[in-house]
Design a protein around this motif. Structure first.
Motif, PDB file in Angstrom:
ATOM      1  N   TYR A  22       0.848  -1.181   0.000  1.00  0.00           N
ATOM      2  CA  TYR A  22       0.000   0.000   0.000  1.00  0.00           C
ATOM      3  C   TYR A  22       0.885   1.232   0.000  1.00  0.00           C
ATOM      4  O   TYR A  22       1.717   1.405   0.894  1.00  0.00           O
ATOM      5  CB  TYR A  22      -0.918   0.017   1.224  1.00  0.00           C
ATOM      6  N   VAL A  23       0.712   2.079  -1.016  1.00  0.00           N
ATOM      7  CA  VAL A  23       1.498   3.311  -1.128  1.00  0.00           C
ATOM      8  C   VAL A  23       0.551   4.442  -1.516  1.00  0.00           C
ATOM      9  O   VAL A  23      -0.305   4.269  -2.386  1.00  0.00           O
ATOM     10  CB  VAL A  23       2.601   3.180  -2.201  1.00  0.00           C
ATOM     11  N   CYS A  24       0.706   5.581  -0.862  1.00  0.00           N
ATOM     12  CA  CYS A  24      -0.078   6.769  -1.200  1.00  0.00           C
ATOM     13  C   CYS A  24       0.894   7.923  -1.436  1.00  0.00           C
ATOM     14  O   CYS A  24       1.656   8.292  -0.549  1.00  0.00           O
ATOM     15  CB  CYS A  24      -1.044   7.112  -0.075  1.00  0.00           C
ATOM     16  N   LEU A  25       0.879   8.466  -2.645  1.00  0.00           N
ATOM     17  CA  LEU A  25       1.735   9.593  -2.996  1.00  0.00           C
ATOM     18  C   LEU A  25       0.866  10.815  -3.254  1.00  0.00           C
ATOM     19  O   LEU A  25      -0.165  10.716  -3.920  1.00  0.00           O
ATOM     20  CB  LEU A  25       2.538   9.288  -4.262  1.00  0.00           C
ATOM     21  N   TYR A  40      -1.405  -3.379  -3.718  1.00  0.00           N
ATOM     22  CA  TYR A  40      -0.971  -4.651  -4.281  1.00  0.00           C
ATOM     23  C   TYR A  40      -2.166  -5.571  -4.439  1.00  0.00           C
ATOM     24  O   TYR A  40      -3.000  -5.636  -3.548  1.00  0.00           O
ATOM     25  CB  TYR A  40       0.078  -5.289  -3.364  1.00  0.00           C
ATOM     26  N   PRO A  41      -2.327  -6.241  -5.526  1.00  0.00           N
ATOM     27  CA  PRO A  41      -1.486  -6.430  -6.710  1.00  0.00           C
ATOM     28  C   PRO A  41      -1.909  -5.564  -7.887  1.00  0.00           C
ATOM     29  O   PRO A  41      -1.520  -5.824  -9.024  1.00  0.00           O
ATOM     30  CB  PRO A  41      -1.727  -7.900  -7.032  1.00  0.00           C
ATOM     31  N   TYR A  42      -2.673  -4.512  -7.670  1.00  0.00           N
ATOM     32  CA  TYR A  42      -3.233  -3.717  -8.758  1.00  0.00           C
ATOM     33  C   TYR A  42      -2.291  -2.611  -9.208  1.00  0.00           C
ATOM     34  O   TYR A  42      -1.314  -2.291  -8.545  1.00  0.00           O
ATOM     35  CB  TYR A  42      -4.584  -3.133  -8.324  1.00  0.00           C
ATOM     36  N   ASP A  43      -2.618  -2.005 -10.356  1.00  0.00           N
ATOM     37  CA  ASP A  43      -1.842  -0.885 -10.879  1.00  0.00           C
ATOM     38  C   ASP A  43      -2.048   0.359 -10.026  1.00  0.00           C
ATOM     39  O   ASP A  43      -2.950   0.426  -9.193  1.00  0.00           O
ATOM     40  CB  ASP A  43      -2.282  -0.566 -12.322  1.00  0.00           C
ATOM     41  N   TRP A  44      -1.217   1.358 -10.271  1.00  0.00           N
ATOM     42  CA  TRP A  44      -1.359   2.649  -9.605  1.00  0.00           C
ATOM     43  C   TRP A  44      -2.655   3.296 -10.072  1.00  0.00           C
ATOM     44  O   TRP A  44      -2.949   3.342 -11.269  1.00  0.00           O
ATOM     45  CB  TRP A  44      -0.192   3.567  -9.976  1.00  0.00           C
TER      46      TRP A  44
END
Length: 105
Positions: A22-25, A40-44
Motif C-alpha cells: 500500500y502506497v499513497c503519494l 498490491y497487486p493492482y496498478d497505480w
C-alpha cells in the motif's frame, strides 16, 4: 554475534526486497492537488481533487486513470488534460466562479 551475522541479517531482512502493498503519494501538478494509490497487486490509481460547483470550499476526488508504473507529473498532466473539469487552470476556474461566469460552452 556470530561471524557475518549483521551482514546476513541485512541481506535477509532488508535487502531481500519487499513488495509494496500500500502506497499513497501526494503531489501537485499544474496547480491541481493529486494523489496516486498503489494497492498490491493492482496498478497505480491516479486521482485529483476537483472543486464543487455548488459549494466553493468543498472538493471531491475524481479518478483520472491508472498506470502500471509509479506515476510521474507527466502522467498526471496527460490524464488531467483529458478531463473537462481540468481544461482551465485552477486559478482561472476560481476567477470564473468569482465573476459569476459559469458558461459551459
Amino acid at each position: 554475534l556470530a561471524p557475518n551475522a549483521k551482514k546476513l541479517a541485512q541481506e535477509i531482512i532488508f535487502d531481500g526486497g519487499f513488495t509494496d502493498t500500500y502506497v499513497c503519494l501526494q503531489t501537485s501538478v499544474r496547480g491541481e492537488d493529486c494523489i496516486a494509490l498503489k494497492v498490491y497487486p493492482y496498478d497505480w490509481q491516479l486521482y485529483a481533487y476537483a472543486e464543487s460547483e455548488y459549494w466553493p470550499h468543498e472538493e471531491y476526488t475524481t479518478h483520472l486513470g491508472s498506470t502500471p508504473h509509479e506515476p510521474t507529473s507527466k502522467d498526471f498532466a496527460e490524464f488531467l488534460s483529458q478531463r473537462d473539469e481540468f481544461k482551465m487552470s485552477k486559478n482561472m476556474r476560481q476567477m470564473q466562479r468569482m465573476m459569476g461566469n459559469n458558461n459551459d460552452d
